[in-house]
Write a protein that holds these residues in place. Structure first.
Motif, mmCIF file in Angstrom:
data_model
loop_
_atom_site.group_PDB
_atom_site.id
_atom_site.type_symbol
_atom_site.label_atom_id
_atom_site.label_comp_id
_atom_site.label_asym_id
_atom_site.label_seq_id
_atom_site.Cartn_x
_atom_site.Cartn_y
_atom_site.Cartn_z
ATOM 1 N N TRP A 130 49.273 44.774 57.890
ATOM 2 C CA TRP A 130 49.584 46.184 57.703
ATOM 3 C C TRP A 130 49.686 46.671 56.271
ATOM 4 C CZ3 TRP A 130 52.357 42.686 60.625
ATOM 5 C CH2 TRP A 130 53.422 42.057 59.973
ATOM 6 N N SER A 131 50.006 45.845 55.295
ATOM 7 C CA SER A 131 50.140 46.403 53.949
ATOM 8 C C SER A 131 48.773 46.878 53.465
ATOM 9 C CB SER A 131 50.756 45.390 52.989
ATOM 10 O OG SER A 131 49.939 44.250 52.852
ATOM 11 N N GLU A 132 48.788 47.748 52.478
ATOM 12 C CA GLU A 132 47.572 48.455 52.065
ATOM 13 C C GLU A 132 46.412 47.513 51.766
ATOM 14 O OE1 GLU A 132 47.393 52.237 49.381
ATOM 15 O OE2 GLU A 132 47.481 50.484 48.068
ATOM 16 N N ASN A 133 46.676 46.443 51.011
ATOM 17 C CA ASN A 133 45.593 45.528 50.650
ATOM 18 C C ASN A 133 45.096 44.748 51.858
ATOM 19 O OD1 ASN A 133 46.881 42.503 50.366
ATOM 20 N ND2 ASN A 133 48.393 44.056 49.873
ATOM 21 N N HIS A 134 46.005 44.342 52.757
ATOM 22 C CA HIS A 134 45.578 43.602 53.951
ATOM 23 C C HIS A 134 44.728 44.482 54.864
ATOM 24 C CE1 HIS A 134 47.574 39.777 53.438
ATOM 25 N NE2 HIS A 134 48.718 40.371 53.137
ATOM 26 N N GLN A 135 45.046 45.756 54.948
ATOM 27 C CA GLN A 135 44.269 46.651 55.817
ATOM 28 C C GLN A 135 42.790 46.636 55.444
ATOM 29 O OE1 GLN A 135 45.881 50.617 55.909
ATOM 30 N NE2 GLN A 135 47.935 49.927 56.479
ATOM 31 N N ILE A 136 42.497 46.771 54.155
ATOM 32 C CA ILE A 136 41.089 46.821 53.757
ATOM 33 C C ILE A 136 40.463 45.429 53.785
ATOM 34 C CG2 ILE A 136 41.541 46.674 51.266
ATOM 35 C CD1 ILE A 136 38.808 48.781 53.058
ATOM 36 N N LEU A 137 41.243 44.374 53.534
ATOM 37 C CA LEU A 137 40.706 43.019 53.626
ATOM 38 C C LEU A 137 40.307 42.681 55.061
ATOM 39 C CD1 LEU A 137 43.128 41.180 51.199
ATOM 40 C CD2 LEU A 137 40.640 41.150 51.005
ATOM 41 N N PHE A 138 41.159 42.998 56.038
ATOM 42 C CA PHE A 138 40.828 42.729 57.439
ATOM 43 C C PHE A 138 39.644 43.583 57.895
ATOM 44 C CE2 PHE A 138 45.053 40.737 57.943
ATOM 45 C CZ PHE A 138 44.700 39.643 58.718
ATOM 46 N N ALA A 139 39.641 44.856 57.521
ATOM 47 C CA ALA A 139 38.550 45.738 57.950
ATOM 48 C C ALA A 139 37.226 45.309 57.334
ATOM 49 C CB ALA A 139 38.881 47.183 57.579
ATOM 50 N N SER A 140 37.255 44.917 56.069
ATOM 51 C CA SER A 140 36.047 44.431 55.397
ATOM 52 C C SER A 140 35.533 43.162 56.074
ATOM 53 C CB SER A 140 36.357 44.162 53.917
ATOM 54 O OG SER A 140 35.289 43.525 53.274
ATOM 55 N N PHE A 184 46.825 55.231 45.768
ATOM 56 C CA PHE A 184 47.218 53.928 46.306
ATOM 57 C C PHE A 184 48.723 53.890 46.527
ATOM 58 C CE2 PHE A 184 43.116 53.171 44.482
ATOM 59 C CZ PHE A 184 42.536 52.228 45.311
ATOM 60 N N THR A 185 49.105 53.489 47.727
ATOM 61 C CA THR A 185 50.523 53.298 47.997
ATOM 62 C C THR A 185 51.073 52.189 47.107
ATOM 63 O OG1 THR A 185 50.255 54.003 50.288
ATOM 64 C CG2 THR A 185 52.213 52.707 49.775
ATOM 65 N N ALA A 190 49.390 45.063 39.745
ATOM 66 C CA ALA A 190 48.537 44.038 39.139
ATOM 67 C C ALA A 190 48.282 42.880 40.093
ATOM 68 C CB ALA A 190 49.180 43.518 37.854
ATOM 69 N N THR A 191 49.053 42.795 41.161
ATOM 70 C CA THR A 191 48.824 41.775 42.195
ATOM 71 C C THR A 191 47.849 42.287 43.246
ATOM 72 O OG1 THR A 191 50.998 40.773 41.892
ATOM 73 C CG2 THR A 191 49.910 40.393 44.005
ATOM 74 N N TYR A 192 48.121 43.452 43.808
ATOM 75 C CA TYR A 192 47.375 43.887 44.990
ATOM 76 C C TYR A 192 46.098 44.654 44.680
ATOM 77 C CZ TYR A 192 51.345 41.998 47.356
ATOM 78 O OH TYR A 192 52.302 41.120 47.806
ATOM 79 N N TYR A 193 45.955 45.178 43.482
ATOM 80 C CA TYR A 193 44.671 45.779 43.128
ATOM 81 C C TYR A 193 43.553 44.734 43.152
ATOM 82 C CZ TYR A 193 46.016 50.560 41.762
ATOM 83 O OH TYR A 193 46.412 51.882 41.771
ATOM 84 N N ILE A 194 43.885 43.483 42.862
ATOM 85 C CA ILE A 194 42.873 42.423 42.915
ATOM 86 C C ILE A 194 42.303 42.294 44.322
ATOM 87 C CG2 ILE A 194 42.561 39.903 42.805
ATOM 88 C CD1 ILE A 194 44.458 39.904 40.400
ATOM 89 N N GLU A 195 43.180 42.322 45.336
ATOM 90 C CA GLU A 195 42.700 42.207 46.719
ATOM 91 C C GLU A 195 41.866 43.417 47.132
ATOM 92 O OE1 GLU A 195 46.634 40.884 47.131
ATOM 93 O OE2 GLU A 195 45.395 39.520 45.970
#
Length: 642
Positions: A130-140, A184-185, A190-195
């Motif tokens: 559910w977190s913002e970075n995981h959402q786009i990683l799973f969808a991708s 971006f939420t 600097a951690t989650y922009y990488i994902e």
């Protein structure tokens, strides 16, 4: 007589209802205590090498394909962050299919076809979707796996690849639109922009859909604008929706080499998630972003990121559909009274009481509570610290010079708690950062978030004007039921050994690094926590921190800077929680809980963004420009891209 008879019947009905409720509650209790929970992490650490294998393939090295087995094991068990493993595994499948041995390819195919790509598919696990970075990683991952196995059936969902492509595209477009409209939420993370970069790069390189790839490029442009406008001489550290200790301290803040690429077109050899970005297959970097990163002028960059929970209904994200839950849970709003019923309904529907992250929700899964709609009332009474996980609307303000940056989130006191927020600090050039916080845990207790250096026990109220940031803390005398501790002090990261010169006297702390100066002023005297020389303590529950930045250019010598600051006027009312600070001829006033009228409510307000609305954004600087039109969609650069 009739009245007595009615009274007797009424008592029997009440008794029957009580008995019924008791039976239902007892059955619920037995059900709840017997919930199983899936393992979030492997019982023994699994070292995966898909990133290194992809790197080796790019550099024409011989591959021992048995090195891929741990990755497939990790994915097949659906351990948390399995979506990270897809990034370079998919790049291997798309770029080097002819080099994969038949038996290895069979094993990969079986693993990817059996994976649970989203929370709406049958199955249970403890992955964070559910977190913002995981959402786009799973969808991708789902989109590219579906495109790869277009005619094959995925065992968890029962859908074929083409259906997964359609399903994932909808989520990707929703995610991209949220970023376009609200930013971006996990802003400036600097951690989650990488994902985010990794997922967007994969879609740009491999998705066979022009709308999708152009929109991914547009959002990647905006992300890189964030980085370019916030970094100082290659160090990307700023306020953030989600920051860890090393992020706040300015450690390893080159964003995996992204800042070096922005500044100097220097591509860093990588074994990580940014492999694809550094290779640059299809993404064309606009010149204007590099010029912004290299700007040595003095600028104020303001931006609005995210939504308040109170805005969800107006913006159309208040339901329990996929899009609404992506927004609510993407902003980490789980237990807040406005959304708690949505959270529970979603958890029930997605079979996530067995998810290790969400297991505590089972204790609200009583039928009576659900029937009587008591969830909002209960969380209002309990006021759990988890309410502070919600990352709400942030009006960020950055004052950036060629030497330093001072940054804050203005008037950000919607919640008493704060989980991983970072709302005020200063970069000492590109060396390290200084910041203050209220600890949520005792020193050394780092197994939770928030803790001593991550997030806040209680948020301060912060305002900034140019090179002066002011903050007031009002810590209550007693901790809430769900709080671990509630220390009666605040503290600052002030690493003496990293400065060239330091002067600390009573409630003043001054530091010099190169040509950059900083002054910290408190209500009460400062002292270092015993055994440390970087942890500056200020006792008191009603206190303030003033942070003023300076430099050799502005103040000539460090001694002159110290003398000037000590002459500045300060008044503070502990009763009214009002602070007035006069620096030179600038008088600033801050009252706790009182919001200042901001100059703009636009999403962007900086010298670099000349036009910003729902339809188009124009980023321009020094004669170069980038027009972004999300809904058409198109990107137009004034000069050839790199």
């Amino acid at each position: 007589m009739a009245g007595k008879k009615l009274s007797s019947i009424f008592k029997k009905i009440i008794l029957a209802v009580i008995i019924l409720f008791t039976i239902i509650t007892f059955i619920d209790f037995i059900r709840i205590i017997n919930y199983s929970v899936y393992q979030r992490n492997p019982p023994v650490e699994i070292i995966t090498e898909e990133d290194k294998i992809y790197f080796d393939l790019v550099h024409n090295k011989e591959i021992d394909w048995s090195r891929l087995n741990p990755t497939l094991e990790f994915i097949s068990h659906e351990y948390d962050v399995a979506d990270f493993k897809f990034v370079n595994l998919l790049r291997i499948l798309y770029e080097f299919p002819g080099k994969i041995p038949v038996e290895v390819r069979d094993n990969i195919d079986k693993t990817l076809l059996a994976f649970r790509y989203w929370w709406d598919e049958p199955g249970e696990n403890s992955m964070c979707y559910w977190s913002e970075n995981h959402q786009i990683l799973f969808a991708s991952a789902e989109y590219l796996a579906g495109q790869l196995y277009v005619d094959k059936t995925f065992s968890k969902s029962g859908l074929n690849g083409k259906q997964h492509v359609i399903k994932a595209k909808r989520r990707i477009l929703d995610w991209l639109e949220m970023r376009w409209k609200y930013g971006f939420t996990e802003y400036y993370s600097a951690t989650y922009y990488i994902e985010d970069i990794a997922a967007l790069t994969n879609l740009i390189d491999f998705a066979k859909d022009d709308e999708l790839t152009v929109k991914c490029k547009i959002i990647l442009d905006l992300l890189l604008y964030d980085v370019a406008s916030q970094q100082v001489n290659g160090m990307f550290a700023s306020v953030s929706g989600r920051a860890y200790e090393h992020n706040r301290k300015g450690e390893a803040a080159d964003l995996g080499g992204v800042t070096k690429f922005l500044l100097r077109n220097e591509k860093i050899a990588s074994h990580g998630l940014l492999n694809g970005f550094m290779l640059f297959r299809q993404y064309d970097m606009p010149h204007v972003l590099r010029d912004i990163a290299n700007d040595t002028g003095t600028v104020i960059v303001e931006q609005i990121n995210g939504l308040n929970i109170s805005e969800l209904k107006k913006e159309g994200y208040y339901g329990t559909g996929d899009k609404s839950m992506m927004m609510q849970w993407g902003m980490e709003a789980f237990t807040n009274h406005e959304v708690i019923r949505n959270s529970l309904k979603h958890i029930r529907g997605a079979a996530m009481f067995s998810n290790d992250f969400l297991k505590a929700f089972r204790y609200l899964d009583f039928t009576i509570i659900r029937w009587l709609h008591l969830e909002p009332l209960l969380v209002k009474i309990i006021h759990p610290a988890t309410n502070g996980k919600a990352i709400q609307r942030a009006h960020t303000y950055t004052y950036r010079t060629k030497d330093y940056s001072l940054y804050s989130v203005q008037d950000h006191d919607q919640q008493q708690y704060a989980d991983q927020h970072h709302i005020a600090g200063m970069n000492m050039g590109n060396h390290f950062s200084v910041f203050h916080t209220h600890p949520a845990r005792n020193p050394g207790d780092n197994n939770h978030s928030p803790n001593y250096w991550v997030g806040y026990g209680r948020l301060p109220h912060v305002q900034q004007f140019k090179n002066v940031s002011m903050a007031i803390y009002a810590i209550p005398p007693k901790k809430n039921l769900t709080e671990a501790v509630l220390p009666g002090y605040t503290h600052a990261y002030f690493p003496v050994k990293k400065f060239d010169s330091v002067y600390i006297f009573n409630n003043y702390a001054f530091g010099k690094k190169g040509s950059v100066y900083i002054a910290l002023i408190g209500k009460n005297n400062f002292s270092f926590r015993p055994g440390t020389n970087d942890d500056l303590i200020q006792r008191g529950r009603k206190t303030f921190w003033i942070m003023e930045a300076g430099s050799a250019v502005e103040d000539t010598s460090f001694q002159r800077f110290i003398g000037r600051i000590q002459k500045n006027g300060i008044s503070f009312s502990e009763e009214n929680l009002e602070l007035v600070y006069t620096s030179g001829n600038k008088k600033q006033r801050l009252k706790f809980g009182e919001t200042r009228a901001h100059a703009t409510q636009a999403r962007f307000a900086s010298p670099y963004v000349q036009m910003a609305n729902d339809q188009q954004k124009i980023i321009s600087f020094q004669g170069k420009s980038l027009l972004l039109d999300f809904y058409n969609p198109k990107r137009i650069c004034s000069l050839p891209q790199e």
